[in-house]
Design an enzyme around this catalytic site. Structure first.
Site, PDB file in Angstrom:
ATOM      1  N   GLU A 116      37.961 -18.534   7.171  1.00 42.66           N
ATOM      2  CA  GLU A 116      36.453 -18.361   6.658  1.00 42.66           C
ATOM      3  C   GLU A 116      36.234 -19.326   5.350  1.00 42.66           C
ATOM      4  OE1 GLU A 116      34.263 -17.596   8.397  1.00 42.66           O
ATOM      5  OE2 GLU A 116      35.335 -16.087   9.834  1.00 42.66           O
ATOM      6  N   HIS A 135      30.437 -25.445  10.205  1.00 39.00           N
ATOM      7  CA  HIS A 135      31.230 -24.153   9.775  1.00 39.00           C
ATOM      8  C   HIS A 135      31.988 -23.687  11.061  1.00 39.00           C
ATOM      9  CE1 HIS A 135      32.034 -20.458   7.358  1.00 39.00           C
ATOM     10  NE2 HIS A 135      32.348 -19.931   8.858  1.00 39.00           N
ATOM     11  N   GLU A 136      31.189 -23.564  12.193  1.00 36.26           N
ATOM     12  CA  GLU A 136      32.024 -22.886  13.318  1.00 36.26           C
ATOM     13  C   GLU A 136      32.841 -23.878  14.215  1.00 36.26           C
ATOM     14  OE1 GLU A 136      31.642 -19.713  13.713  1.00 36.26           O
ATOM     15  OE2 GLU A 136      30.093 -19.540  12.257  1.00 36.26           O
ATOM     16  N   GLU A 140      35.220 -10.397  17.403  1.00 37.96           N
ATOM     17  CA  GLU A 140      36.022 -10.292  16.047  1.00 37.96           C
ATOM     18  C   GLU A 140      35.321  -9.407  15.051  1.00 37.96           C
ATOM     19  OE1 GLU A 140      37.064 -13.731  12.575  1.00 37.96           O
ATOM     20  OE2 GLU A 140      35.243 -13.609  13.174  1.00 37.96           O
ATOM     21  N   HIS A 142      36.151 -24.205  12.874  1.00 30.92           N
ATOM     22  CA  HIS A 142      36.970 -22.925  13.022  1.00 30.92           C
ATOM     23  C   HIS A 142      37.753 -23.400  14.156  1.00 30.92           C
ATOM     24  CE1 HIS A 142      36.221 -19.711  10.585  1.00 30.92           C
ATOM     25  NE2 HIS A 142      34.828 -19.600  10.645  1.00 30.92           N
ATOM     26  N   ALA A 161      26.924 -16.280  13.199  1.00 28.54           N
ATOM     27  CA  ALA A 161      27.437 -17.097  14.465  1.00 28.54           C
ATOM     28  C   ALA A 161      29.048 -16.732  14.592  1.00 28.54           C
ATOM     29  CB  ALA A 161      27.477 -18.775  14.211  1.00 28.54           C
ATOM     30  N   MET A 162      29.549 -16.901  15.703  1.00 31.24           N
ATOM     31  CA  MET A 162      31.081 -16.624  16.168  1.00 31.24           C
ATOM     32  C   MET A 162      31.696 -17.696  16.695  1.00 31.24           C
ATOM     33  SD  MET A 162      33.529 -14.623  15.893  1.00 31.24           S
ATOM     34  CE  MET A 162      34.995 -15.029  16.520  1.00 31.24           C
ATOM     35  N   GLU A 163      32.842 -18.097  16.223  1.00 29.16           N
ATOM     36  CA  GLU A 163      33.512 -19.521  16.748  1.00 29.16           C
ATOM     37  C   GLU A 163      34.355 -19.176  18.078  1.00 29.16           C
ATOM     38  OE1 GLU A 163      36.487 -17.507  13.468  1.00 29.16           O
ATOM     39  OE2 GLU A 163      34.219 -17.611  13.970  1.00 29.16           O
ATOM     40  N   ASN A 164      33.944 -18.383  18.902  1.00 30.14           N
ATOM     41  CA  ASN A 164      34.579 -18.353  20.054  1.00 30.14           C
ATOM     42  C   ASN A 164      35.190 -19.811  20.679  1.00 30.14           C
ATOM     43  OD1 ASN A 164      33.671 -15.594  20.438  1.00 30.14           O
ATOM     44  ND2 ASN A 164      31.884 -16.410  20.819  1.00 30.14           N
TER      45      ASN A 164
END
Length: 828
Positions: free
Chosen positions: A313, A290-291, A122, A294, A255-258
């Site tokens: 977001e 949060h993640e 992203e 998502h 962090a990243m919501e893969n």
């Protein structure tokens, strides 16, 4: 619909940790809706080795052109084709060290340096891993295979369906993903360990590098709790069979919501009860929530294009607070939402150089710039305002309808408004478009006359020279008078009958706007502040608005300080935290002024009254927010060189050297105080502790403290140290952020940035969000000459994707410069 779109990607990657490259092969099943002799995909930093297309039983080899500037791969055919086809491409890419695309991360285990490969796609960096249609709406399924060395394991979004030995390597094949966008695909190769549990039929794992899995126990529990909470709240089951939470040593974002494989910085997933603070524990919970939010908002339903990034977001921000507060009500997380979200949103959106929530996006550089306090914080706040307006039940039903209608597909802001408006029977679209489609927010001016309260709105700006675009908002207004709350939908100036001794506009601070009271009304409210007859949230908002009115030169600095005096008996964390932050801001801003000692004394007196109620050690069964406040006030008093604080901090630091024990909540503030009053010997001690630190959290604390010394030679040494291999790229910003709040250090930062800019850009890589943080760090400056110097420098050293942050930084410097001029006149 585009002429060519993907249906399925069949991908195979083989990483090489000696050359830091990877070999890739892909077969993309595509649909061509109308005849064409050209196909255009996205690709960047890839070498195309072979390309062919299979169509109607024949093989066609296209002419290939890779445009580095537009990041597009164009395939030209000798004939026009249409319908179903399979595109086959072989390519080679780089396992870069820029923290984007398919990149490498370095760490040590048992004294040896090791590497892993991971991805961050992203917003538009999947194209650095494989040729693709790298846009949110181009959803497809993915079949992933990873060919890795025998001592490595592989991770992707879905579970492993087979493992096969091939030429001294292992080929991992993963199950087919649901239909999803390219930016949510995940790949990882390395030496990992994990702990696991189950939530219903879903396997949950926390995955770490070797030796760290036990630090994942708290996160494993949080993940299970929040996954269950969201399944119940949305009434839609989590659709994947597993959910991995992966701690990555090097990671640009938090962090990243893969989908099914969420990645985190180690500091935001790993928790050590011996050294991790209360703040870290709560932050881990909030980011995990949060993640996981998502997985529905963003992954199951994805925005059509990046202008609607906020649909991802803002919802994750809002829903995370809702989830944490539901499971841990004792943390007062909705109160903390004011500090974590509303403060940042109001601050950025008070600039002329802000942007609407729904903002035009044309390029990847544009996308990267809007991962900011508008898309996260302001968006989360307007959702809180909307929920309060239409009611919890209607809000929840509207979200369910929106998710069900658009699951596995894409949606727009209008789709959401339609769902919420249909359920609530309220003018949701008309009201909310005034908040998401125009920049800024209103300040309501409140005046009383003849037993009537007159309210009018205008755009609030910190730099209001009449040149900025004004606005008009449909405001869900609430006014408290005693026990009564009056609510109205305010479109234009209104008048309300008024008989009480006092009133408070924006009851409970649910609305995203400020209030400016006339003097009599403000004086009446001040009494309610002293007697605490109004809520802590309302006391917070009165101070927060006073501070903003002072910064924008609508009230004097002395009027602001007079306002703060009404809070001398305050005991609430959220209120005091806001006041302490504001007073610290003035302390730094005015550090060169002749009257600085007067500011210093005011702060000392106020902070000591706060500290007297807290003490050094936690009381039995005290609230967790007391630990947060204690850390803040000790750090602040240490920077003011309060002798009692300095003496006790030195004693406890000495005890740490002897016993290794120190309350985790006091580690950060004590390191800060020790550095502030330390010499070169202290510096070497803290540098030694940094090099021996066992967790990233402890390393970040100590690294930040190295920017707290008062000796400029030591501070210059810290700046040089940040660019060495001993400091991870992801942490480079930490000492810079601390140094600009140090009166002795803030003047060193800009020359250092200018001198090292080329190396900083090279280390981060164009598009890395950390570059914008470096530029934003100098916004504490308060000199018009400095504003001109910065503007001229970046005009000659322009980096795409930093334009918005630069404009905001320059505006803040002008605001600060005018404020200092105004305060000088007061004190002269």
């Amino acid at each position: 619909m585009k002429a060519v779109f993907p249906i399925n990607y069949n991908l195979e990657f083989e990483p090489d940790f000696k050359k830091f490259t990877f070999i890739g092969k892909e077969k993309i099943s595509i649909m061509i809706s109308k005849p064409t002799n050209k196909i255009v995909l996205h690709a960047a930093e890839l070498e195309i080795k072979q390309c062919k297309i299979f169509w109607n039983g024949i093989e066609i080899k296209p002419k290939i052109r890779l445009d580095e500037k537009t990041e597009e791969l164009t395939l030209a055919f000798s004939r026009r084709i249409s319908g179903k086809a399979v595109l086959s491409i072989d390519f080679i890419g780089q396992l870069n060290d820029k923290l984007v695309g398919f990149y490498r991360s370095k760490y040590k285990y048992k004294g040896k340096e090791r590497h892993l490969a991971t991805t961050q796609f992203e917003a538009a960096d999947a194209r650095r891993a494989f040729p693709c249609w790298d846009e949110p709406e181009a959803k497809a399924t993915f079949d992933v295979s990873l060919l890795v060395d025998r001592h490595h394991t592989a991770i992707s979004n879905m579970p492993i369906i087979s493992k096969k030995i091939e030429d001294q390597k292992i080929l991992y094949k993963f199950d087919t993903t649901p239909v999803m966008s390219t930016y949510l695909l995940y790949l990882a190769v390395g030496e990992f360990e994990s702990i696991s549990t189950k939530s219903g039929k879903t396997l949950i794992r926390v995955i770490t590098t070797h030796g760290k899995k036990q630090q994942g126990k708290l996160s494993l529990e949080f993940t299970k709790q929040f996954l269950s909470y969201f399944e119940k709240y949305f009434k839609i089951a989590y659709p994947l069979p597993k959910l991995d939470m992966i701690a990555i040593p090097d990671f640009a974002s938090g962090a990243m919501e893969n989908w099914g494989a969420i990645t985190f910085r180690e500091t935001i997933l790993l928790y050590d009860p011996k050294t991790s603070s209360t703040e870290t524990k709560q932050h881990i919970a909030e980011v995990i929530a949060h993640e996981i939010a998502h997985q529905w908002f963003g992954n199951l339903v994805t925005m059509k294009w990046w202008n609607d990034l906020w649909l991802n977001e803002s919802f994750a921000t809002f829903m995370a607070t809702k989830a944490v507060d539901a499971l841990y009500p004792e943390w007062d997380f909705w109160d903390q939402f004011l500090i974590s979200e509303m403060t940042g949103g109001l601050s950025l959106d008070s600039l002329k150089s802000s942007h609407p929530i729904d903002v035009p996006v044309k390029s990847p550089a544009d996308v990267r710039q809007i991962f900011d306090e508008i898309s996260y914080n302001k968006g989360g706040c307007v959702l809180m305002m909307l929920e309060n307006f239409i009611g919890d039940d209607n809000f929840r039903k509207g979200l369910y309808g929106y998710l069900k209608k658009h699951e596995y597909a894409n949606a727009t802001t209008e789709d959401l408004w339609n769902s919420l408006g249909s359920i609530s029977k309220q003018p949701v679209r008309q009201m909310m478009n005034t908040w998401v489609r125009q920049v800024g927010y209103p300040v309501i001016e409140a005046k009383t006359k003849d037993s009537k309260l007159r309210l009018s709105q205008s755009r609030f700006l910190l730099e209001n020279n009449g040149k900025a675009k004004q606005g008009n908002w449909i405001i869900p207004l609430s006014v408290r008078t005693g026990d009564k709350v009056t609510t109205k939908l305010m479109k234009r100036p209104i008048t309300i009958p008024y008989k009480e001794d006092w009133f408070k506009v924006n009851d409970g601070q649910k609305g995203f706007y400020r209030v400016k009271y006339d003097k009599d009304s403000l004086y009446a409210l001040a009494k309610q502040v002293e007697e605490k007859t109004i809520s802590n949230v309302d006391r917070w908002s009165i101070h927060h608005d006073l501070f903003a009115l002072c910064i924008s030169n609508q009230i004097s600095f002395r009027e602001y300080l007079d306002g703060v005096r009404h809070y001398e008996d305050e005991d609430d964390y959220v209120v005091l935290s806001d006041i302490i932050s504001s007073l610290n801001f003035f302390y730094i801003l005015l550090s060169k002024e002749e009257f600085w000692d007067e500011i210093k004394k005011f702060n000392l007196d106020f902070f000591n009254k706060v500290f007297a109620k807290l003490g050094w050690d936690p009381a039995n069964e005290e609230k967790s927010t007391s630990a947060l406040l204690r850390a803040q006030v000790i750090s602040s008093l240490g920077r003011l060189e309060d002798q009692d604080i300095v003496t006790e901090a030195r004693s406890r630091f000495a005890n740490l050297s002897k016993t290794g024990k120190l309350n985790p909540d006091l580690r950060g503030p004590i390191y800060s105080v020790i550095a502030w009053t330390g010499d070169s010997s202290t510096y070497q001690k803290m540098l030694g502790l940094y090099r021996k630190a066992q967790t990233q959290e402890e390393m970040v604390r100590l690294l930040s403290s190295l920017a707290n010394f008062q000796d400029r030679k030591l501070l210059s040494k810290t700046l040089s140290f940040t660019l060495t291999k001993e400091v991870r790229t992801q942490n480079l910003f930490q000492p810079i952020a601390r140094m600009v709040t140090n009166p002795q250090g803030k003047e060193l930062v800009l020359p250092w940035i200018k001198q090292n800019w080329k190396g900083i850009v090279s280390r981060f890589g164009v598009g890395n969000p950390l570059l914008n943080r470096i530029i934003g760090s100098v916004s504490i400056e308060s000199d018009f000459a400095k504003e001109k110097e910065i503007k001229n420098f970046f005009a000659k050293h322009h980096v795409p994707g930093t334009e918005m942050k630069l404009a905001q930084t320059l505006e803040r410097i002008r605001i600060n410069a005018r404020l200092v001029q105004s305060i000088r006149k007061e004190f002269s």
